[in-house]
Each structure stands twice: as C-alpha cells, then as structure tokens.
Write a protein that holds these residues in place. Structure first.
Motif, PDB file in Angstrom:
ATOM      1  N   ALA A 157      27.687   9.836  -3.002  1.00 38.79           N
ATOM      2  CA  ALA A 157      26.768  10.707  -2.259  1.00 38.79           C
ATOM      3  C   ALA A 157      25.324  10.246  -2.405  1.00 38.79           C
ATOM      4  O   ALA A 157      24.503  10.458  -1.522  1.00 38.79           O
ATOM      5  CB  ALA A 157      26.920  12.158  -2.710  1.00 38.79           C
ATOM      6  N   THR A 158      24.980   9.590  -3.546  1.00 41.78           N
ATOM      7  CA  THR A 158      23.609   9.116  -3.705  1.00 41.78           C
ATOM      8  C   THR A 158      23.333   7.890  -2.836  1.00 41.78           C
ATOM      9  O   THR A 158      22.212   7.401  -2.793  1.00 41.78           O
ATOM     10  CB  THR A 158      23.277   8.748  -5.168  1.00 41.78           C
ATOM     11  OG1 THR A 158      24.143   7.698  -5.571  1.00 41.78           O
ATOM     12  CG2 THR A 158      23.401   9.911  -6.095  1.00 41.78           C
ATOM     13  N   LEU A 159      24.339   7.384  -2.155  1.00 40.18           N
ATOM     14  CA  LEU A 159      24.115   6.247  -1.253  1.00 40.18           C
ATOM     15  C   LEU A 159      23.783   6.714   0.158  1.00 40.18           C
ATOM     16  O   LEU A 159      23.464   5.906   1.027  1.00 40.18           O
ATOM     17  CB  LEU A 159      25.362   5.352  -1.206  1.00 40.18           C
ATOM     18  CG  LEU A 159      25.776   4.739  -2.541  1.00 40.18           C
ATOM     19  CD1 LEU A 159      27.086   3.997  -2.406  1.00 40.18           C
ATOM     20  CD2 LEU A 159      24.694   3.802  -3.034  1.00 40.18           C
ATOM     21  N   GLN A 160      23.879   8.036   0.384  1.00 43.94           N
ATOM     22  CA  GLN A 160      23.573   8.559   1.711  1.00 43.94           C
ATOM     23  C   GLN A 160      22.091   8.847   1.832  1.00 43.94           C
ATOM     24  O   GLN A 160      21.515   9.503   0.977  1.00 43.94           O
ATOM     25  CB  GLN A 160      24.339   9.864   1.956  1.00 43.94           C
ATOM     26  CG  GLN A 160      25.756   9.644   2.397  1.00 43.94           C
ATOM     27  CD  GLN A 160      26.444  10.957   2.642  1.00 43.94           C
ATOM     28  OE1 GLN A 160      26.716  11.686   1.711  1.00 43.94           O
ATOM     29  NE2 GLN A 160      26.691  11.270   3.894  1.00 43.94           N
TER      30      GLN A 160
ATOM     31  N   GLU B  10      20.501   3.464   1.120  1.00 46.60           N
ATOM     32  CA  GLU B  10      21.454   3.111   0.063  1.00 46.60           C
ATOM     33  C   GLU B  10      20.869   2.076  -0.896  1.00 46.60           C
ATOM     34  O   GLU B  10      21.353   1.905  -1.997  1.00 46.60           O
ATOM     35  CB  GLU B  10      22.768   2.621   0.686  1.00 46.60           C
ATOM     36  CG  GLU B  10      22.771   1.176   1.182  1.00 46.60           C
ATOM     37  CD  GLU B  10      21.998   0.965   2.478  1.00 46.60           C
ATOM     38  OE1 GLU B  10      21.570   1.964   3.080  1.00 46.60           O
ATOM     39  OE2 GLU B  10      21.817  -0.202   2.873  1.00 46.60           O
TER      40      GLU B  10
ATOM     41  N   PRO C 291      21.667  13.240  -4.853  1.00 50.13           N
ATOM     42  CA  PRO C 291      22.125  13.182  -3.468  1.00 50.13           C
ATOM     43  C   PRO C 291      21.548  14.317  -2.627  1.00 50.13           C
ATOM     44  O   PRO C 291      21.315  15.417  -3.139  1.00 50.13           O
ATOM     45  CB  PRO C 291      23.645  13.297  -3.583  1.00 50.13           C
ATOM     46  CG  PRO C 291      23.927  13.817  -4.936  1.00 50.13           C
ATOM     47  CD  PRO C 291      22.731  13.614  -5.791  1.00 50.13           C
TER      48      PRO C 291
END
Lengths: 319, 299, 441
Positions: B253-256, C61, C88
């Motif tokens: 999710a932190t890549l979104q 990203e 996130p």
C-alpha cells in the motif's frame, strides 16, 4: 436394613461422617479444586480475550457516551450520540443497504456453494483441483480484487459488456447505477467467499452416512429428492453455524465498498461499517462512531439469537 | 430367441441407457464446475498482464489480455528498491505466530466450554461470542493505545514495532473458540466418561483422546486463521512504524501514490504475494476436507 | 478475568491521562521557541544526536528511494537523524488517529488541508505562527503568497507550513479541435459548444464513440476537487467566510451543479457517472477517444512519457463568464505538539519547505510549489504555465469540519449529476447534513 444399621454403628464409618460445617467446607474445597483444570484450559484464552478484546470493547461502550476521547480528552454527553445516531438519514440508508446485501449475499453464496459442493461430492475425479481453484480468489488482497473488478465491469473492456455487445444488447453501467453497484459488490464478495463455503458444505455432505443415501436410492428417490430429504436435514446443524458466522461477517461489509464505490452512487452502497469508519477517522466524530458500533453489535446479537432459535430448534427436532 | 435372452437384452439396454444418463450427467456436472473454476481463476489474468508490462497504467485501448512482452522491470524494482523480502518474512512470522498461538488457546478454551462444568459458563461464552460482532475498525485505536502502554509492562515484548505487539492482540479469536467447541461437543460422550472412570486427568483426556480426533478441525481453523492474517491490513498498519517491520499488505500500500499509481508494480507485487500463499495452501489442502471435519461444525 | 479487565482498563485510562500530562511539556516547548533560535548555527551541529520521526504518505512508488538521496544532505548539515516512515494513503486517517493519540507521535508529518485542522484543532500540531515570524524565517516568509497562507490558517493558527498547492488543468486533444475547426474554449458555454462540435465532426468522419469532456463528479473520484473552482468562479462557496454557516443550497453552488449535471444529462458531452472512472477516462484520452479532460497537472509527465499520437496541450479549467480561478488543496509540513524535539523538527520543516528542496521534489512529482521563488518546472513549458496559475489560486480553506462538509457536498454533487435526483433536492439534503455537522461539538 440391618446392614445399614450395622454400617452406621460401625466406628469407622461414623468417623468419616462430617458435620454440616465440615461438609460445606469440603464441598467448596472440592468445587475449587474442580475449577483448577478449568482455569488451566480457559485461562490463557480468557486472559488475552479480556485484555485485548473485552477491554477495548468496554472502552468503546464508554466512548459512545462521550465526545472525543481518542486524540483529545473525552467529554461526557450522555445519550446525545445515541439520539443523533437514531435520527441520521445516512445511517438509515447504510443499514438498509447492508441488510439487502447480507440477505442477497448469504442466499447467493449458500445456494451456489451447496450446488457446487453436491456436484463435487458426486463427481470425485479432480476434486482437489476444483477445491483449490475455487478457493483461489480468497488469496487475492482486497485492493487488487477491487482492481480486478474494475476490469470485469469496465464499460468498454469488461467481459460482461463485451458479451452483451456481441449479442447486440445494451451495455450495463455497473458502478454508476443502482441497484447495479450493490449487486457488483455482492458479486465481488461472492467471488471471494465462495471457495470457503464450498469446502465447508462439501465437508458436511461427505459426512452424511453412505447407508442413508443407499437406502434412499433403493427406495427409488431421485437425486433432487435425496438432496431435499436427506442432505438438507443432515446439513441443518451445519447451516446454523454457517448462517451465524455469515451474518456476523457480512454485516461488517467494508473492504469492497472502500475499494469500488466509496458508498456511491447516491448512497447506493454505503454500509454500516463504512459509515462508522468515516465518522471515526475521517470526521473524528468519535462518539457517533462508537454509538453506531455498539448499536450494530446489539443488532447482530439479536439477529444471531433469532437465527439460533429458528434454526437451532429445527435441528433439535430433526435429530 | 428364448425368453431368458430377451430379458438379458432388455436389462442390458436398460443398463446402457442408465450409464449413458450417468455419463451425460457427469459431463454436465463438469461443465458447470469448469464454468465456476473459470469465473474464479479467470480474472487473475487481469493481474498477470499489467505485471509484465512496462506501462504504469492498468488499462489500455485496445485491451491487452495477455502480456505482449516479458518485461521484468516491475519485479526487479520490488526486489531491489523496496524491502519486499523483509515484508514477506515479517508477514510469514506474523501469520504463523498468530496461527500457532490461536490454535493452542482456542482448542484449550473450546475444550473447557464443551466438556467442563463451571459457574457462569453460558454467560462467559455469550460475552466471548458477542465480541465477535464489533467492527474491527472500532477497536483499532483502543487496542493500539493498550499495546503502546504495555511496552513498559512487558519489557518491550509487546509494543510498537515488535512481533509481540503485532501478533498477540490478533490471536484472540472468538470464532476459533466457537468452532473448536462445536467440534468437541460432537465427540461421543462415552469416550470421556470411560477415561474419567479410569482416573485420567483432564489434560490426559485432552492430549490423548481429543487432540488426535481434532486434527482435521485444527488444520481447517489453522488455514483459515493463517489466510485472515496474511491479508490483514489495518492492525499491521497502525502497529508498525518502520519500513523494516512492515508486512506485505502495508508495504504494498505504501507503493501507491496519492493520485498516480504505478499499477504495474502493484500487480507484480500481488503476483509475488499470491505465489507463496498458494504453495502453503496446496501443501495443507490434503487435510482440508476430511469427513470428520464436518463434525467440527455440527451442533 | 475481571481483574484482568480492570487492570487493562487502568492501562487504557493511563494512556488518556498520559496524553493530558504531556500538555505542560508541550507548553514548555512552545515557550522555548519564543526564545531566539540558534543564531550561531556555524558552531558545530547544534542538533547532534537528535533523532526525528517523519511520517509521509508517498506521491509515487519511488519516493522512498528518493528520500534516501534527499535526506543525507540535511542530516549532514544539522546532525539530526531522520527516520522516515512511509504511510500509505489507504486508511491514512486510521493510522494517524492511533499515532496522534499515543504519547509518541511522528515529530513531523505531511498533512493536507482536509486533515490539518481536523487533527490540529484537537491539539496534535504545534501552532507555527510564532516560528514563521521568527528571525530565522524572515527571508523565507515573503515568498509565501498571502492567499496560500490564509487558506491554511484557522482561527489565527497555522498548524502546518504550506509546501505544495494542488491545481487542476484541462487537457485538450488539439487534433480533434483542428479537425472540427473549433478554437480552444475559454468559458463553460464555449466548452459545451466545442465538445458538441467535435463529437459531431468525429461521427461524420466515421469515428463513433468519441466523447467530448470528462472530469470526475463522483464521491469515489473526488468530484468536489474538480468542481468547486466553478462555484468560486460564480462568486460563491459551500461555506460562509467565517466558516459558521453552510451554503450548500446557495444559488452559486446549485447553478454550478446544474451546469455539471446538464453536461451529462442534457448536452450529453460527458459520459454518465460510473461508466468511466478517472483512470479509465485518462486512458480514453490517451487513446484519442476523448476531446477534453480536466485532471491533475501531474498527468503532464504521464502523457509525455506515453508519447501520445496526437497534439495536446494544457489550459486553465474554463470559467463561468470568463472568470477563471484555481481550486484544490494544500499540502503542509506539521510538527507534533507532543514532539520532544520541536526545535529540531522546525529545522527539518525549514529544510523541507526551502525553495531548493521544493523545486527538487516537485520536478519529480509535478505539484505547484507553495512558495514563489521555487521553480519546479525543470524547463518544462507546460508545467511552468501550470505553476503560474498559482496567481489565481483560490483553494480550500482548512477547518476541522471541512472533511465532513466536503463529504456532504460531494454526495449532493454525485446525486445531482446522476440525472435521477434534482439539484434542489440533492443540495437541500446536503444543507441539512452540513448544518447538523456544524452545530455539533
């Protein structure tokens, strides 16, 4: 008679007799000792449960009578949150949507799962392959499952609309129209959950004694009749557990609403937990959020008790 | 032609007809099953195609169903630029830890609720079940604060960014206890009474009689708990603050991005997450459905 | 068991009490900042040994990797060690709620206008007013447009230093305009006419299914973000200037919604809600099936990388009667009130909002810097033009209830553009919800 009297006059026996006081003490000691294994068996779970589940829950009940209380100080407001909850239009919509969703989802999932399970039960070849394949969607994380459904329901490229187009039918607006959007969410959840319930009911069907079915075959009962008269009644206790678990889980509808629709279109897919989530975190309306969670808890408890009474009684009768 | 042979022929025809019906039936059955398998697995193709594409977008006109190239950049990015392997290891430790502890406490408690007598049993069981019905999101912040403060009390074993803090609160599952109780209640009462008359302790009955019979149910519950925790997002999200302590769901999710997301990377990450869990599943599935499991769920 | 409940309850209550007891510390920290801040920074690394926690939701990203290059410079200059946590966007509020409720929140976080006062007014962030008026910031302050600072200030408190402002841009397929012989529209009415002409022209040339215009109007795609500039262009707003009265059923709000609804339901130049979400519409534009799309300027990079097979350009979103303003949200750097290293955190905030860092960051992520002396265009003419629109920026004013009010607005906008609910009904219900929200707490 003589024997009893003889026994009573036996000094040894008399020595063993205790006074009322002694008896009471011994009884409570015995009862305490009987509790030792209970503590041993139940202790670990009950300790963790009281710390990590019961305590936060007690606290959330307390918060439902306050404003704030997470980031800032709690301020007691009595029943204000509860009265705001009862007069909230969006919550009414959310409750209606969730109830509709729960009824449709449970009905669709259970009928499909029973159908597939009975097909698998009578066609053993390749059973393992089918079980794994059907369970597969549960492994896909919700975010990606949502993306997959964007594709499936895409107006131009979604498989269903491509088929409709090939048949010269009008294409469907899946996420922009009601009740299409709610039905899309139902299909997403059915897609994800079906495998679990297939395995569940297959296990149930496989536990039906073979002689029962053979006897029915000899009596000339057809497969539909066998299913209705033998499989369903035998599965009833299993259905009870399934309905209760499905009720509890489906009332928590959240993931697919967040990923697919954010409650839209025109409040067509807001769910109770989505409502709670928005108030709790995005609006920091802590009191209303907790009043609603406790309200949801009470509602599901009532429904569970009703389901238990309804299905539970029948299963006792059938046994 | 004799009467006897005429009868034989008639019977033969009937049998032939029967087997034809049976064959047609099974063809239809497999066609229906195939359709469901297609519906279950087919959509995965939507992940495969973008994972092997250089484009950052999910869609394209005209649609591309199969990857037109064998671009591995998305996978390379995950392995070299992110803590992907570490997230995977954390997820595995998290899911396994929760599963092992949950299985132990759930079977023990299930046994107590099913086969032991003690005051307040029904009330306690009802309360335990009731906690199953609270939305997990609602308990998030209170549980977080609790774990945050347990840090000092448990010498840092249960706290932020610790496996203890990640695992222990998730081990409490009323569903597991419910399921284990239902199973143990179906075991014949005679088994227990005979053992008790022989003077066996509760512990001996549990380990020697109950546990062996419960193996299938334990496996089913184990796989279920493992899967739930593998996909768990909210709790690991709040309780971990460092990239190295994150699990896969949170890490991905932190890549979104806020507005623009590289879907190729997300799709590749999903495929890489699916692979190990599918292997775990394939390994355990032979225990998955055994006739006695049904007993686990009967009243 | 009940003992355990009691014990645990004590722990939880302790947590609340802990939150309260930190208040004096915080005041002490704030008082500290009144003192002149590190005049002689030359004297060997004033913050040696300090570790700061830094929470940031990513804009791409690759952001984590980029921070690995950006932060060492700051760390070498100050001796501060920065521990970055990428949080996130997904369920961000849940994470921050838990984090800010504890006594060890992130020292520095990135906060958007919708969150800044939502959390700030609950005591989580330090008011930076004193710091930005300090001597060490005197050279920087004039570079921040008054309008941007004003939108981020609530009740005379500034809970975060503006870093970037959002804008929206209208992308046009110039080949389609040329083919239909129409000019780039400069007003809303012209836009509808141009879109109609293009659809007719493409149809005549055998190009069926070409769409005229797209911008999100649904809750799921943040319809409010793309529509509220039109309300401003008409001279109205969804909330009164003092932030106390909801104006959801005002003439301007309803006329704007009516226009958006007509484009879908009457003029049919925009596809119905739900047919295409934002990502799908972007792909339509890239495939040459859509004439105009209003979206984020960060798409400029996306389109340039994809090398579109037609000529295109970006324009200001068209205004009503020729008036055109920019609307969107602001991103800020905020310092936690409970931070034990508030002065070090301020050093980090100054670094993050410096012109140099702002330019570096936004050359990669394509936002408009919130200070005038930063240049994020990197020589890209389209991005430079986009950045110049900050002059007419009239963005979201932060307030603690703004998330909820925007939710009411967004739901009404979605209903009004569904072609099934009248604008009056939709916004009457929004007015009711918004009034209730403002009256509460």
């Amino acid at each position: 008679m003589d024997l009893v009297e003889q026994n009573l006059s036996d000094p040894d026996w008399q020595e063993l007799t205790m006074s009322d006081e002694e008896f009471r003490r011994a009884r409570s000691r015995y009862k305490l000792r009987a509790l030792v294994p209970v503590v041993g068996f139940l202790g670990p779970f009950l300790f963790l449960w009281s710390v990590f589940l019961a305590t936060p829950m007690v606290w959330s009940i307390w918060l439902s009578f306050n404003t704030g209380g997470l980031i800032d100080e709690a301020k007691f407001v009595g029943l204000e949150n509860w009265s705001r909850m009862l007069s909230n239009d969006e919550l009414v919509r959310s409750l209606k949507n969730t109830a509709t969703y729960v009824v449709i989802a449970i009905f669709v999932v259970f009928s499909l799962a029973l159908l597939i399970a009975s097909l698998l039960n009578s066609n053993k070849r390749g059973q393992n392959f089918f079980k794994v394949a059907l369970y597969f969607p549960l492994l896909v994380p919700p975010i990606m499952a949502g993306m997959i459904f964007f594709f499936l329901t895409h107006y131009d490229m979604g498989i269903i609309n491509l088929v409709l187009q090939a048949m010269n039918q009008e294409k469907l607006n899946f996420l922009g129209d009601n009740p299409n959007a709610l039905l899309t969410i139902v299909s997403l959840e059915v897609w994800r959950g079906l495998g679990f319930w297939v395995l569940f009911f297959l296990a149930g069907l496989q536990s039906i004694p073979a002689d029962l079915i053979d006897a029915a075959k000899i009596d000339g009962a057809g497969s539909m009749r066998r299913f209705r008269k033998i499989s369903i009644p035998t599965l009833r206790p299993l259905l009870l557990f399934a309905v209760i678990i499905a009720l509890i889980f489906n009332f928590q509808l959240f993931d697919s609403v967040q990923v697919l629709t954010k409650g839209g279109p025109v409040l067509g897919t807001t769910s109770v937990v989505w409502f709670i989530y928005k108030r709790l975190f995005a609006f920091q309306d802590i009191g209303l959020a907790y009043a609603t969670s406790v309200g949801l808890l009470l509602l599901v408890v009532v429904l569970t008790v009703v389901a238990y009474g309804f299905l539970g009684k029948k299963s006792e009768n059938s046994n | 032609m004799s009467l006897k042979s005429e009868h034989t022929k008639e019977l033969h025809d009937l049998a032939l007809q029967n087997s034809r019906i049976r064959r047609t039936k099974s063809v239809i059955a497999y066609a229906v099953l195939g359709l469901f398998v297609f519906a279950s697995v087919g959509p995965i193709i939507y992940i495969i195609s973008p994972a092997f594409r250089e484009s950052k977008s999910l869609f394209s006109y005209p649609p591309q169903w199969l990857p037109n190239s064998f671009y591995l950049g998305n996978f390379k990015f995950l392995l070299s630029e992110t803590n992907y392997i570490r997230w995977g290891i954390n997820t595995f430790i998290f899911a396994t830890g929760v599963t092992v502890i949950a299985l132990i406490i759930d079977t023990l408690a299930g046994y107590a609720f099913a086969r032991m007598e003690f005051p307040g049993k029904k009330i306690i069981f009802g309360l335990v079940l009731a906690t199953l019905m609270v939305p997990t999101a609602a308990l998030l912040a209170p549980t977080y604060l609790l774990v945050r403060n347990l840090d000092d009390w448990t010498f840092g074993l249960i706290g932020l960014d610790t496996y203890g803090g990640l695992i222990i609160p998730m081990t409490v599952s009323p569903l597991g206890v419910f399921m284990m109780r239902q199973f143990i209640e179906t075991l014949p009462k005679g088994l227990f009474e005979a053992a008790r008359i022989d003077g066996a302790s509760e512990w001996r009955i549990f380990t020697r009689i109950v546990l062996p019979l419960m193996k299938p149910a334990v496996v089913v519950l184990g796989i279920f708990v493992f899967m739930m925790q593998w996909a768990n997002f909210l709790w690991p999200l709040v309780i971990t603050t460092k990239d190295e302590t994150r699990v896969l769901t949170v890490g991905i999710a932190t890549l979104q991005g806020q507005f623009v997301t590289n879907w190729g990377v997300i799709a590749a990450a999903t495929l890489m997450t699916l692979a190990p869990i599918t292997l775990v599943f394939l390994f355990f599935q032979r225990w998955f459905v055994q006739a006695s499991m049904a007993g686990a769920l009967k009243q | 068991m009940f003992l355990a409940v009691l014990g645990a309850t004590a722990l939880v209550v302790g947590a609340c009490g802990g939150g309260g007891s930190t208040t004096p510390d915080t005041q002490a920290v704030v008082a500290d900042t009144q003192a002149p801040v590190t005049e002689d920074t030359v004297a060997a690394l004033p913050f040696e040994g300090v570790t700061l926690t830094f929470g940031k939701a990513p804009h791409g990203e690759d952001e984590k990797a980029n921070w690995g290059e950006w932060l060492p410079e700051f760390e070498a200059q100050t001796g501060i060690k920065v521990e970055l946590t990428q949080v996130p966007w997904d369920q961000l509020e849940a994470l921050y709620t838990a984090n800010f409720a504890s006594d060890t929140p992130y020292d520095v976080t990135y906060q958007t206008s919708t969150h800044l006062t939502l959390f700030g007014e609950r005591g989580t962030f330090e008011d930076l007013t004193a710091r930005i008026n300090g001597a060490d910031f005197a050279g920087d302050l004039p570079n921040f447009p008054a309008g941007v600072l004003g939108a981020s200030t609530y009740n005379n408190k500034l809970y975060g230093l503006p870093f970037v402002v959002g804008t929206t841009a209208m992308f046009a397929n110039l080949d389609m305009l040329k083919s239909a012989g129409v000019e780039v529209p400069t007003s809303d009415v012209e836009l509808v006419a141009a879109a109609k002409a293009i659809i007719a022209d493409q149809k005549a040339k055998g190009n069926k299914g070409v769409l005229g215009f797209y911008t999100p109007r649904t809750v799921a795609d943040y319809g409010w973000y793309f529509t509220l500039q039109d309300v401003h262009n008409r001279g109205g707003d969804f909330l009164s200037a003092d932030g106390k009265t909801a104006l959801m059923d005002s003439k301007e709000v309803k006329e704007s919604a009516q226009f958006a609804a007509d484009m879908i339901c009457k003029d049919k130049v925009q596809p119905a809600n739900g047919l295409y979400n934002r990502e799908a519409a972007i792909e339509l534009f890239k495939a040459g099936k859509l004439a105009f799309i209003q979206d984020e300027p960060s798409r400029v990079k996306t389109f340039e990388e994809a090398v579109l097979p037609f000529a295109w350009d970006i324009y200001m979103p068209v205004g009503h009667n020729g008036k055109a303003t920019q609307f969107a949200t602001t991103g800020h750097w905020a310092i936690s009130a409970k931070s034990k290293n508030a002065d070090a955190a301020w050093e980090l905030v100054k670094f993050l909002s410096s012109a140099a860092f702002n330019s570096t960051y936004n050359q990669r992520y394509g936002f408009v810097p919130a200070r005038l002396d930063a240049d994020a265009s990197g020589g890209n003419e389209k991005l430079a033009r986009n950045a110049s629109w900050v002059a007419v920026w009239d963005g979201l004013k932060t307030s603690p209830k703004v998330s909820q009010l925007l939710d009411e607005y967004a739901k009404a906008l979605e209903a009004a553009t569904s072609c099934k609910t009248s604008v009056d009904d939709a916004f009457a219900s929004a007015q009711k919800g918004a009034t209730e929200a403002l009256a509460q707490g």
